[in-house]
Every structure is written in C-alpha cells, then in structure tokens.
Design a protein around this motif. Structure first.
Motif, PDB file in Angstrom:
ATOM      1  N   ASN A  71     -23.431  47.273  58.879  1.00 26.97           N
ATOM      2  CA  ASN A  71     -21.968  47.641  58.415  1.00 26.97           C
ATOM      3  C   ASN A  71     -21.863  48.915  57.970  1.00 26.97           C
ATOM      4  OD1 ASN A  71     -21.618  44.704  58.683  1.00 26.97           O
ATOM      5  ND2 ASN A  71     -22.663  44.398  56.708  1.00 26.97           N
ATOM      6  N   TYR A  72     -20.340  49.219  58.410  1.00 26.76           N
ATOM      7  CA  TYR A  72     -19.973  50.677  58.050  1.00 26.76           C
ATOM      8  C   TYR A  72     -19.333  50.676  56.582  1.00 26.76           C
ATOM      9  CZ  TYR A  72     -21.408  51.803  62.807  1.00 26.76           C
ATOM     10  OH  TYR A  72     -21.985  52.039  63.849  1.00 26.76           O
ATOM     11  N   TYR A  73     -19.371  51.858  55.955  1.00 25.13           N
ATOM     12  CA  TYR A  73     -18.405  51.917  54.657  1.00 25.13           C
ATOM     13  C   TYR A  73     -18.064  53.349  54.617  1.00 25.13           C
ATOM     14  CZ  TYR A  73     -21.100  47.653  53.550  1.00 25.13           C
ATOM     15  OH  TYR A  73     -21.574  46.395  53.324  1.00 25.13           O
ATOM     16  N   LEU A  74     -16.870  53.658  53.910  1.00 25.78           N
ATOM     17  CA  LEU A  74     -16.487  54.781  53.696  1.00 25.78           C
ATOM     18  C   LEU A  74     -15.977  55.085  52.321  1.00 25.78           C
ATOM     19  CD1 LEU A  74     -15.954  57.308  55.607  1.00 25.78           C
ATOM     20  CD2 LEU A  74     -13.605  56.636  55.727  1.00 25.78           C
ATOM     21  N   ASN A  75     -16.422  56.184  51.611  1.00 26.49           N
ATOM     22  CA  ASN A  75     -16.110  56.345  50.300  1.00 26.49           C
ATOM     23  C   ASN A  75     -14.908  56.739  49.903  1.00 26.49           C
ATOM     24  OD1 ASN A  75     -16.138  58.726  50.967  1.00 26.49           O
ATOM     25  ND2 ASN A  75     -17.301  59.599  48.981  1.00 26.49           N
ATOM     26  N   GLN A  76     -13.864  56.778  50.786  1.00 28.87           N
ATOM     27  CA  GLN A  76     -12.528  57.278  50.544  1.00 28.87           C
ATOM     28  C   GLN A  76     -11.578  56.774  51.384  1.00 28.87           C
ATOM     29  OE1 GLN A  76     -12.007  61.560  50.330  1.00 28.87           O
ATOM     30  NE2 GLN A  76     -13.747  61.780  48.830  1.00 28.87           N
ATOM     31  N   GLY A  77     -10.340  56.350  50.838  1.00 26.79           N
ATOM     32  CA  GLY A  77      -9.294  55.591  51.663  1.00 26.79           C
ATOM     33  C   GLY A  77      -9.346  54.221  51.346  1.00 26.79           C
ATOM     34  N   THR A  78     -10.380  53.463  51.511  1.00 22.50           N
ATOM     35  CA  THR A  78     -10.685  52.057  50.955  1.00 22.50           C
ATOM     36  C   THR A  78     -11.515  51.837  50.016  1.00 22.50           C
ATOM     37  OG1 THR A  78     -12.673  51.953  52.706  1.00 22.50           O
ATOM     38  CG2 THR A  78     -10.474  51.831  53.603  1.00 22.50           C
ATOM     39  N   ASP A  79     -11.695  50.556  49.964  1.00 22.23           N
ATOM     40  CA  ASP A  79     -12.748  50.135  48.728  1.00 22.23           C
ATOM     41  C   ASP A  79     -14.147  50.293  49.314  1.00 22.23           C
ATOM     42  OD1 ASP A  79     -13.961  48.994  46.539  1.00 22.23           O
ATOM     43  OD2 ASP A  79     -13.310  46.897  47.133  1.00 22.23           O
ATOM     44  N   PRO A  80     -14.908  51.308  48.619  1.00 22.73           N
ATOM     45  CA  PRO A  80     -16.147  51.638  48.989  1.00 22.73           C
ATOM     46  C   PRO A  80     -17.204  50.467  49.327  1.00 22.73           C
ATOM     47  CG  PRO A  80     -15.829  52.695  47.127  1.00 22.73           C
ATOM     48  CD  PRO A  80     -14.536  51.828  47.252  1.00 22.73           C
ATOM     49  N   ASP A  81     -16.962  49.454  48.609  1.00 28.17           N
ATOM     50  CA  ASP A  81     -17.676  48.250  48.591  1.00 28.17           C
ATOM     51  C   ASP A  81     -17.381  47.235  49.790  1.00 28.17           C
ATOM     52  OD1 ASP A  81     -19.234  49.228  46.595  1.00 28.17           O
ATOM     53  OD2 ASP A  81     -17.915  48.223  45.089  1.00 28.17           O
ATOM     54  N   VAL A  82     -16.424  47.519  50.431  1.00 25.94           N
ATOM     55  CA  VAL A  82     -16.003  46.539  51.465  1.00 25.94           C
ATOM     56  C   VAL A  82     -16.226  47.018  52.995  1.00 25.94           C
ATOM     57  CG1 VAL A  82     -13.915  45.385  52.274  1.00 25.94           C
ATOM     58  CG2 VAL A  82     -14.244  45.702  50.021  1.00 25.94           C
ATOM     59  N   PRO A  83     -16.916  46.310  53.641  1.00 29.13           N
ATOM     60  CA  PRO A  83     -17.437  46.962  54.905  1.00 29.13           C
ATOM     61  C   PRO A  83     -16.222  47.192  55.832  1.00 29.13           C
ATOM     62  CG  PRO A  83     -18.185  44.711  54.943  1.00 29.13           C
ATOM     63  CD  PRO A  83     -17.592  44.980  53.551  1.00 29.13           C
ATOM     64  N   ILE A  84     -16.216  48.082  56.670  1.00 29.04           N
ATOM     65  CA  ILE A  84     -15.024  48.376  57.734  1.00 29.04           C
ATOM     66  C   ILE A  84     -15.564  48.409  58.977  1.00 29.04           C
ATOM     67  CG2 ILE A  84     -13.537  49.334  55.840  1.00 29.04           C
ATOM     68  CD1 ILE A  84     -14.166  52.048  56.896  1.00 29.04           C
ATOM     69  N   SER A  85     -14.739  48.403  60.139  1.00 27.89           N
ATOM     70  CA  SER A  85     -15.078  48.569  61.517  1.00 27.89           C
ATOM     71  C   SER A  85     -15.247  49.869  61.863  1.00 27.89           C
ATOM     72  CB  SER A  85     -14.011  47.751  62.229  1.00 27.89           C
ATOM     73  OG  SER A  85     -13.000  48.646  62.489  1.00 27.89           O
ATOM     74  N   ALA A  86     -15.859  50.017  62.983  1.00 26.45           N
ATOM     75  CA  ALA A  86     -16.261  51.425  63.545  1.00 26.45           C
ATOM     76  C   ALA A  86     -14.807  52.242  63.683  1.00 26.45           C
ATOM     77  CB  ALA A  86     -17.013  51.183  64.820  1.00 26.45           C
ATOM     78  N   ASP A  87     -13.820  51.429  64.312  1.00 25.51           N
ATOM     79  CA  ASP A  87     -12.549  52.026  64.608  1.00 25.51           C
ATOM     80  C   ASP A  87     -11.862  52.570  63.181  1.00 25.51           C
ATOM     81  OD1 ASP A  87     -12.905  51.804  67.348  1.00 25.51           O
ATOM     82  OD2 ASP A  87     -11.913  49.657  67.361  1.00 25.51           O
ATOM     83  N   GLU A  88     -12.084  51.651  62.228  1.00 26.17           N
ATOM     84  CA  GLU A  88     -11.338  52.095  60.954  1.00 26.17           C
ATOM     85  C   GLU A  88     -12.008  53.458  60.458  1.00 26.17           C
ATOM     86  OE1 GLU A  88      -9.789  48.231  58.549  1.00 26.17           O
ATOM     87  OE2 GLU A  88     -11.902  48.127  59.376  1.00 26.17           O
TER      88      GLU A  88
END
Length: 142
Positions: A71-88
């Motif tokens: 699963n991918y995560y990003l620390n800025q722009g979204t909740d850092p504990d919620v996985p996001i898709s590769a496109d996101e």
C-alpha cells in the motif's frame, strides 16, 4: 637415370592465429553492440558524501511510503495513515512540485517490502516529474 635423393622436410611447428583473431574481433563487436541493449536500470543520483540528515531550514520533504502489503502512503495532502492509490500518489506529488519545485522527495519502505515495489514507487515518482529521490533509512543503532 639417376635418382636424386629426396630431402626430408622438417614439420612446421607454427600455429596460424589469424582465424582466431578474426573470431575474437567478431565476438568483440557482438558484445559491444549487445551490452547496452541488455542493461536496464533506474537512474539514481548517488550521494557524494556519507548520509546526513536534512537541514532544518529546507522545505519539509514529501515522503512516499510503501508498507509490507504494497500500500502507498503520502505524508502531505492526505491523511498519512490512509493508503492511497498509485495514481493519487503521482497526482499529489506532481501538484505539490508545481507549487514548490524545490521540495525534496523521499522514499520510505518497510523492511519486509520487496525491492520491486520500491522500484515501482520510484518509477511512479519519476513519471510524476520528480528529478531525484532520497531513500530513508534507520540508524544502525536501532
């Protein structure tokens, strides 16, 4: 009729190496042509010095993470504990870099994640316009 005695010829003990040289030149040309075709890789800027912590005065880095399940995560722009898709991940990183192009981008991976998943994340970031990435590590003391 007088018969002349025949002189015995000594055997010639020389090796003709010209055919071997020809074969070696052909092999050299074949290897020179095929070597660039079979090498693949990801361009990574290696540090010129030992690893150091980021300076406090720089922009906070974007940290793209991969967990053990992929699963991918990003620390800025979204909740850092919620996985996001590769496109996101690609969309958010590209948008952030348009606003702040000097932001460093770091890749963080779980110790159990496969090397392939880290490379896929780096390729994803490259397509999003990231010029170079840093790899996060833990200190050896931990």
């Amino acid at each position: 009729m007088m018969v002349m005695p025949r002189k015995r010829r000594k055997p010639v003990a020389e090796i003709n190496v010209v055919p071997y040289i020809d074969v070696m030149l052909v092999l050299l040309i074949i290897f020179m042509v095929t070597a660039p075709l079979i090498t693949q890789g990801v361009k990574v800027e290696l540090p010129k010095a030992s690893a150091e912590a980021l300076a406090k005065d720089t922009n906070p880095p974007l940290v793209a993470s991969v967990d053990a399940e992929g699963n991918y995560y990003l620390n800025q722009g979204t909740d850092p504990d919620v996985p996001i898709s590769a496109d996101e991940v690609a969309t958010l990183v590209a948008a952030h870099l348009q606003v702040e192009p000097e932001t460093p981008v770091m890749v963080n991976g779980d110790g159990a994640v496969s090397y392939n998943q880290i490379v896929q994340l780096m390729v994803l970031l490259q397509r999003a316009g990231v010029p170079s990435v840093g790899l996060m590590t833990d200190s050896a003391d931990n």
